[in-house]
Scaffold this motif. Structure first.
Motif: not given
Lengths: 127, 458
Positions: A64-66, A85-86, A98-99, A103-104
């Motif tokens: 996954s994105g995470l 991240m979207i 995500a934070l 994630a930026d």
């Protein structure tokens, strides 16, 4: 500026290419695509790339994105790329995770192109 | 020999005395009996003092005769009549003996032994009777005692029976009360079951709605994004390559470009519209994720009442409605997500104002639109303190057929495009799932609609 867009939806590729048509023509932006987290990681480890910005979806089959974010933060502690991240609308849990993972920035679907371009411009100025 | 008549009369008197005792006529006879006894005793004494004379016997015989006659004739002695059989031999023996003595002294002296024997037998006869009578009396007394004992026992049994009767009545009463209570509980359970089924249905509908929204979201995003990019591409095309074609072709191309642009803007417009609906649907999946904080529901209700009213006024200048607030400040703070509760309130207020404005259109002259909101503290059936917020309007009301579908997603009575049918379904989810509260509705078509929100205070 090299941007890596990670999304399992193949149609993201023509969309982004068309969106950054002018910038690509001018050579300001170079787009790369990965269809999965695994693809993205292998792309990053080839070394040749100097990706400045990664745009990644969160919900993808496989990695996954995470998880991708976590891997990037672990493997590239030096000169880390910016990761945006979207997230889907109304998904505060993933946003929080995500934070926590470093994630930026965030973008919510449906993508607001003006906002996206503005953010990229800011990176260009600051970076 | 005057002793035997004396004893016989005494016996008779005593016997009568005993027989009459306890009856109503006894007091009258009691004195007479006493006098008779006194007389015969006196007579016996006189006879003993004055040496015996033959005519004295006749006095005794007469007295005996009178006594027997009295027993036989006097109505009140009828029960004692059988005793005459006992004394009659004695009377006859005395009568015959005295008669013979008077008429033929020699004959008497010669048969003296027989007369003595007859007297003896008469005495035995009398004694036998006395004995029998005694025995009978004893038997009667025993019988009486037995009957008394039986009566006492019967009385005890009757008392016990009465006590049992009362006990049975009490038990029956208890059982009936229990039965009624059980019936009440069964009814409550049935109501709860229906409510649970309804809740379950609404919950799964909410999940389904959110699930569908989630799936539609991505394709819809592509539609919207590609339409936007295409619009930009058209601009680029127009500003770039198309500048170099001939004037006549340019005009032709412009026309097509114009149409394409318009189409794209339609796609974007309707895409955004669908996106709005999807976002509404997704609200179902995030009704219990917001952060709860102590919230002043009264202030929130007041604020959103005004917000809703002015929102409608901005769209329709002619609209007007009375607003009545009765908010109890003692309800205090409720742990809630203010934005979510605000969304619920706005929804209900908007519906209320919409309803009264619709009614005003039908009855412009006679109707006075009004919306009420009130709050108070109540204790629910299971004993928890709750805040009760009631929002009432005197608008169109809700038809009964609509009431049960009221909280279903996509159910709306508004014209197409004016309502998504998600407002109340999300409101219901926010109150029940998000805040462990309750949401109820009461209405009469054409008269009023009343929404009640219960939120736990603790």
């Amino acid at each position: 500026m090299k941007i890596l867009v990670v999304d399992d939806e193949a149609d993201v590729q023509p969309l982004f290419t068309q969106l950054f048509r002018k910038e690509i023509r001018k050579g300001e932006v170079e787009l790369n695509f990965a269809l999965s987290g695994e693809d993205a990681l292998s792309f990053l480890t080839t070394g040749i790339s100097e990706v400045v910005l990664i745009l990644s979806d969160i919900n993808m089959p496989g990695m996954s994105g995470l998880e991708l974010l976590q891997n990037i933060r672990e493997q590239h502690p030096l000169a880390p790329p910016l990761v945006m991240m979207i997230t889907a609308y109304g998904d505060p849990e993933n946003l929080q995770r995500a934070l926590d993972l470093g994630a930026d920035d965030f973008l919510t679907k449906p993508l607001d192109f003006n906002k996206l371009k503005e953010k990229i411009r800011n990176i260009e100025y600051n970076g | 020999m005057s002793l035997f008549p004396f004893l016989t009369i005494l016996f008779l008197v005593q016997y009568l005395n005993k027989k009459l005792k306890g009856s109503s006529v006894y007091p009258k006879w009691k004195d007479i009996f006493l006098i008779v006894q006194f007389i015969i005793v006196a007579l016996l004494v006189v006879e003993a003092v004055t040496s015996s004379r033959p005519w004295f016997n006749w006095i005794w015989n007469f007295l005996l005769f009178v006594s027997i006659g009295a027993v036989l004739k006097v109505h009140e002695f009828r029960k004692a009549r059988p005793v005459i059989v006992a004394v009659l031999p004695m009377f006859f023996v005395a009568l015959v003996e005295d008669s013979v003595k008077l008429l033929n002294r020699d004959f008497y002296e010669r048969w003296d032994d027989y007369f003595s024997a007859a007297t003896f037998f008469a005495v035995v006869w009398l004694l036998a009777f006395v004995f029998i009578i005694r025995k009978q009396q004893k038997a009667q007394e025993q019988e009486l005692l037995r009957r008394l004992a039986e009566d006492a026992q019967n009385r005890i049994i009757a008392e016990r029976k009465a006590a049992l009767e009362i006990e049975v009545q009490e038990r029956t009463g208890e059982l009936l009360a229990q039965k009624e209570e059980l019936e009440k509980i069964v009814l409550q359970l049935q109501a709860t079951q229906t409510q649970l089924v309804q809740q379950e249905k609404l919950a799964s509908l909410g999940e389904l709605t959110a699930g569908i929204a989630h799936e539609i979201q991505n394709p819809l995003n592509f539609v919207n994004n590609f339409a936007e990019v295409s619009a930009e591409l058209l601009e680029e095309l127009k500003a770039g390559p198309l500048q170099n074609i001939s004037e006549s072709d340019k005009e032709y191309a412009d026309e097509i470009l114009q149409d394409l642009k318009q189409n794209l803007s339609k796609i974007v417009f309707h895409g955004k519209r669908a996106d709005g609906i999807v976002k509404g649907m997704l609200m179902h999946s995030r009704t219990n994720t917001g952060k709860k904080e102590p919230t002043d529901i009264n202030a929130l209700a007041d604020e959103y009442l005004r917000l809703s009213y002015h929102g409608l006024r901005a769209k329709d200048k002619s609209f007007n409605s009375a607003m009545h607030t009765d908010l109890d400040p003692s309800v205090g703070m409720v742990e809630a997500v203010p934005q979510d509760i605000g969304r619920v309130l706005l929804n209900i207020f908007n519906n209320a104002f919409y309803s009264v404005s619709e009614k005003k259109k039908i009855q412009p002259e006679t109707y006075g639109p009004a919306v009420w909101v009130s709050s108070r503290k109540i204790v629910s059936e299971n004993g928890t303190e709750m805040l009760e917020l009631v929002i009432r309007d005197n608008g169109m009301g809700i038809p009964e057929t609509v009431l049960e579908k009221l909280y279903q997603p996509f159910f709306t009575t508004k014209p197409a495009g004016q309502g998504t049918g998600l407002g109340l379904s999300i409101s219901y989810d926010i109150i029940t799932k998000g805040h462990n509260g309750e949401m109820k509705v009461d209405s009469k078509e054409g008269e009023f609609a009343e929404f009640t929100i219960l939120l736990p205070l603790a």
